[in-house]
Motif scaffolding. Structure first.
Motif, PDB file in Angstrom:
ATOM      1  N   UNK A 101       0.812  -1.219   0.000  1.00 54.60           N
ATOM      2  CA  UNK A 101       0.000   0.000   0.000  1.00 54.60           C
ATOM      3  C   UNK A 101       0.841   1.263   0.000  1.00 54.60           C
ATOM      4  N   UNK A 102       1.934   1.237   0.778  1.00 55.22           N
ATOM      5  CA  UNK A 102       2.826   2.400   0.799  1.00 55.22           C
ATOM      6  C   UNK A 102       3.473   2.616  -0.554  1.00 55.22           C
ATOM      7  N   UNK A 103       3.888   1.513  -1.195  1.00 51.47           N
ATOM      8  CA  UNK A 103       4.515   1.630  -2.509  1.00 51.47           C
ATOM      9  C   UNK A 103       3.570   2.177  -3.559  1.00 51.47           C
ATOM     10  N   UNK A 104       2.316   1.712  -3.535  1.00 55.96           N
ATOM     11  CA  UNK A 104       1.324   2.217  -4.489  1.00 55.96           C
ATOM     12  C   UNK A 104       1.068   3.702  -4.264  1.00 55.96           C
ATOM     13  N   UNK A 105       0.902   4.095  -3.005  1.00 54.32           N
ATOM     14  CA  UNK A 105       0.643   5.503  -2.695  1.00 54.32           C
ATOM     15  C   UNK A 105       1.825   6.386  -3.097  1.00 54.32           C
ATOM     16  N   UNK A 106       3.038   5.906  -2.796  1.00 49.89           N
ATOM     17  CA  UNK A 106       4.233   6.676  -3.145  1.00 49.89           C
ATOM     18  C   UNK A 106       4.335   6.845  -4.656  1.00 49.89           C
ATOM     19  N   UNK A 107       4.093   5.762  -5.397  1.00 52.83           N
ATOM     20  CA  UNK A 107       4.186   5.831  -6.861  1.00 52.83           C
ATOM     21  C   UNK A 107       3.149   6.797  -7.428  1.00 52.83           C
ATOM     22  N   UNK A 108       1.924   6.749  -6.912  1.00 52.24           N
ATOM     23  CA  UNK A 108       0.887   7.671  -7.385  1.00 52.24           C
ATOM     24  C   UNK A 108       1.249   9.118  -7.056  1.00 52.24           C
ATOM     25  N   UNK A 109       1.689   9.342  -5.830  1.00 52.89           N
ATOM     26  CA  UNK A 109       2.047  10.710  -5.437  1.00 52.89           C
ATOM     27  C   UNK A 109       3.222  11.255  -6.221  1.00 52.89           C
ATOM     28  N   UNK A 110       4.225  10.413  -6.476  1.00 55.04           N
ATOM     29  CA  UNK A 110       5.406  10.861  -7.219  1.00 55.04           C
ATOM     30  C   UNK A 110       5.060  11.142  -8.676  1.00 55.04           C
ATOM     31  N   UNK A 111       4.252  10.288  -9.296  1.00 49.55           N
ATOM     32  CA  UNK A 111       3.936  10.441 -10.721  1.00 49.55           C
ATOM     33  C   UNK A 111       2.920  11.542 -10.983  1.00 49.55           C
ATOM     34  N   UNK A 112       1.952  11.706 -10.072  1.00 55.92           N
ATOM     35  CA  UNK A 112       0.844  12.611 -10.352  1.00 55.92           C
ATOM     36  C   UNK A 112       0.848  13.894  -9.518  1.00 55.92           C
ATOM     37  N   UNK A 113       1.554  13.902  -8.393  1.00 56.16           N
ATOM     38  CA  UNK A 113       1.442  15.061  -7.525  1.00 56.16           C
ATOM     39  C   UNK A 113       2.696  15.869  -7.284  1.00 56.16           C
ATOM     40  N   UNK A 114       3.868  15.271  -7.470  1.00 57.67           N
ATOM     41  CA  UNK A 114       5.100  15.953  -7.074  1.00 57.67           C
ATOM     42  C   UNK A 114       5.333  17.250  -7.833  1.00 57.67           C
ATOM     43  N   UNK A 115       5.254  17.220  -9.161  1.00 53.32           N
ATOM     44  CA  UNK A 115       5.559  18.404  -9.971  1.00 53.32           C
ATOM     45  C   UNK A 115       4.613  19.563  -9.657  1.00 53.32           C
ATOM     46  N   UNK A 116       3.347  19.235  -9.350  1.00 51.01           N
ATOM     47  CA  UNK A 116       2.378  20.296  -9.105  1.00 51.01           C
ATOM     48  C   UNK A 116       2.480  20.860  -7.692  1.00 51.01           C
ATOM     49  N   UNK A 117       2.881  20.031  -6.722  1.00 47.11           N
ATOM     50  CA  UNK A 117       2.843  20.458  -5.325  1.00 47.11           C
ATOM     51  C   UNK A 117       4.168  21.003  -4.802  1.00 47.11           C
ATOM     52  N   UNK A 118       5.277  20.640  -5.415  1.00 45.87           N
ATOM     53  CA  UNK A 118       6.563  21.114  -4.897  1.00 45.87           C
ATOM     54  C   UNK A 118       6.674  22.635  -4.871  1.00 45.87           C
ATOM     55  N   UNK A 119       6.138  23.375  -5.843  1.00 43.27           N
ATOM     56  CA  UNK A 119       6.217  24.840  -5.731  1.00 43.27           C
ATOM     57  C   UNK A 119       5.500  25.400  -4.510  1.00 43.27           C
ATOM     58  N   UNK A 120       4.612  24.618  -3.887  1.00 42.45           N
ATOM     59  CA  UNK A 120       3.863  25.102  -2.720  1.00 42.45           C
ATOM     60  C   UNK A 120       4.485  24.665  -1.403  1.00 42.45           C
ATOM     61  N   UNK A 121       5.657  24.011  -1.472  1.00 45.23           N
ATOM     62  CA  UNK A 121       6.342  23.628  -0.244  1.00 45.23           C
ATOM     63  C   UNK A 121       7.024  24.873   0.306  1.00 45.23           C
ATOM     64  N   UNK A 122       6.296  25.599   1.132  1.00 46.76           N
ATOM     65  CA  UNK A 122       6.782  26.846   1.715  1.00 46.76           C
ATOM     66  C   UNK A 122       6.472  26.845   3.200  1.00 46.76           C
ATOM     67  N   UNK A 123       6.998  27.839   3.893  1.00 43.22           N
ATOM     68  CA  UNK A 123       6.786  27.893   5.328  1.00 43.22           C
ATOM     69  C   UNK A 123       7.828  27.045   6.038  1.00 43.22           C
ATOM     70  N   UNK A 124       8.151  27.431   7.256  1.00 40.79           N
ATOM     71  CA  UNK A 124       9.276  26.782   7.930  1.00 40.79           C
ATOM     72  C   UNK A 124       9.015  25.320   8.233  1.00 40.79           C
ATOM     73  N   UNK A 125       7.766  24.970   8.599  1.00 41.35           N
ATOM     74  CA  UNK A 125       7.487  23.578   8.943  1.00 41.35           C
ATOM     75  C   UNK A 125       7.543  22.686   7.706  1.00 41.35           C
TER      76      UNK A 125
END
Length: 243
Positions: A101-125
């Motif tokens: 389950x972790x592998x499936x979730x990681x693969x989905x997040x990396x393929x479909x979400x990483x490029x779109x969400x990395x620009x929003x990784x802001x804030x100290x936390x």
């Protein structure tokens, strides 16, 4: 020169925000399916009688992986595994399903979400968490799995958005999930004997692990706050010049 319509259409359909939308639809559909079919009913209804032996354990492990990717809470599935198959076989099915389950979730997040969400990784936390997972992926994920507190899906997709590698993520997930998974599976296998030593020990471990997670989270929070509040070398030079 104008681009062919097919090329422009492919570019739009594969754009980062479009892929993020696909991920959102997949998670929504998975969560809705979990609510509809209620896999936690295995705790009360039992396992289909036509499935037994090692084949049943393998099928349960596969379903476990799909269910965790569909946001079903792992503790319920671990308890069900122990109640259905006993401690040894239930643990094997649960741990295998956890990694799957972790592998499936990681693969989905990396393929479909990483490029779109990395620009929003802001804030100290967020920056601090991203830095920990990117630079010290294995030990950070190992600590997250050993000390429960962060939801399973959040850890999976958070690691996928970071620059953590796939293999360290899976290894840390497998190793770090052993103690907690075993405790829940044993508790499920001994649920009919709540006064047995095995049940009491497993429940005591669960309580202690939750308390340990709270302490680690509190210390980590104060440890991250200090570097963030400490002025950088550039800031110190500007302050001295202005003085």
């Amino acid at each position: 020169m104008f681009e062919p319509v097919s090329v422009r259409r492919s570019r739009v359909l594969l754009a980062p925000k479009a892929r993020l939308a696909y991920l959102a639809v997949i998670l929504l559909a998975a969560g809705s399916s979990a609510l509809l079919f209620e896999p936690q009913r295995l705790l009360s209804a039992g396992w289909p009688p036509q499935l037994s032996g090692a084949g049943a354990v393998v099928v349960f492990g596969l379903l476990y992986g799909v269910c965790t990717a569909a946001l079903v809470p792992r503790p319920l599935l671990n308890l069900a595994a122990g109640a259905l198959f006993g401690a040894s076989a239930g643990f094997a099915a649960s741990l295998g399903g956890t990694v799957l389950g972790a592998g499936v979730s990681f693969a989905l997040g990396r393929a479909l979400g990483q490029d779109a969400l990395r620009p929003y990784v802001r804030g100290r936390w967020l920056l601090a968490a991203d830095g920990q997972l990117s630079r010290h992926g294995f030990r950070s994920m190992l600590a997250i799995r050993l000390f429960p507190g962060m939801p399973f899906a959040v850890a999976n997709y958070g690691a996928a958005i970071s620059r953590m590698k796939y293999l360290p993520f899976l290894l840390a997930t497998g190793l770090g999930s052993i103690p907690n998974t075993a405790a829940y599976v044993v508790a499920g296998s001994e649920a009919t004997s709540p006064t047995s030593p095995a049940f009491l020990i497993s429940m005591g471990f669960i309580v202690l692990s939750v308390a340990g997670a709270a302490v680690v989270a509190w210390r980590k929070r104060h440890g991250l706050r200090a570097p963030m509040e400490k002025p950088t070398e550039t800031e110190s030079q500007l302050e001295s010049v202005s003085a």
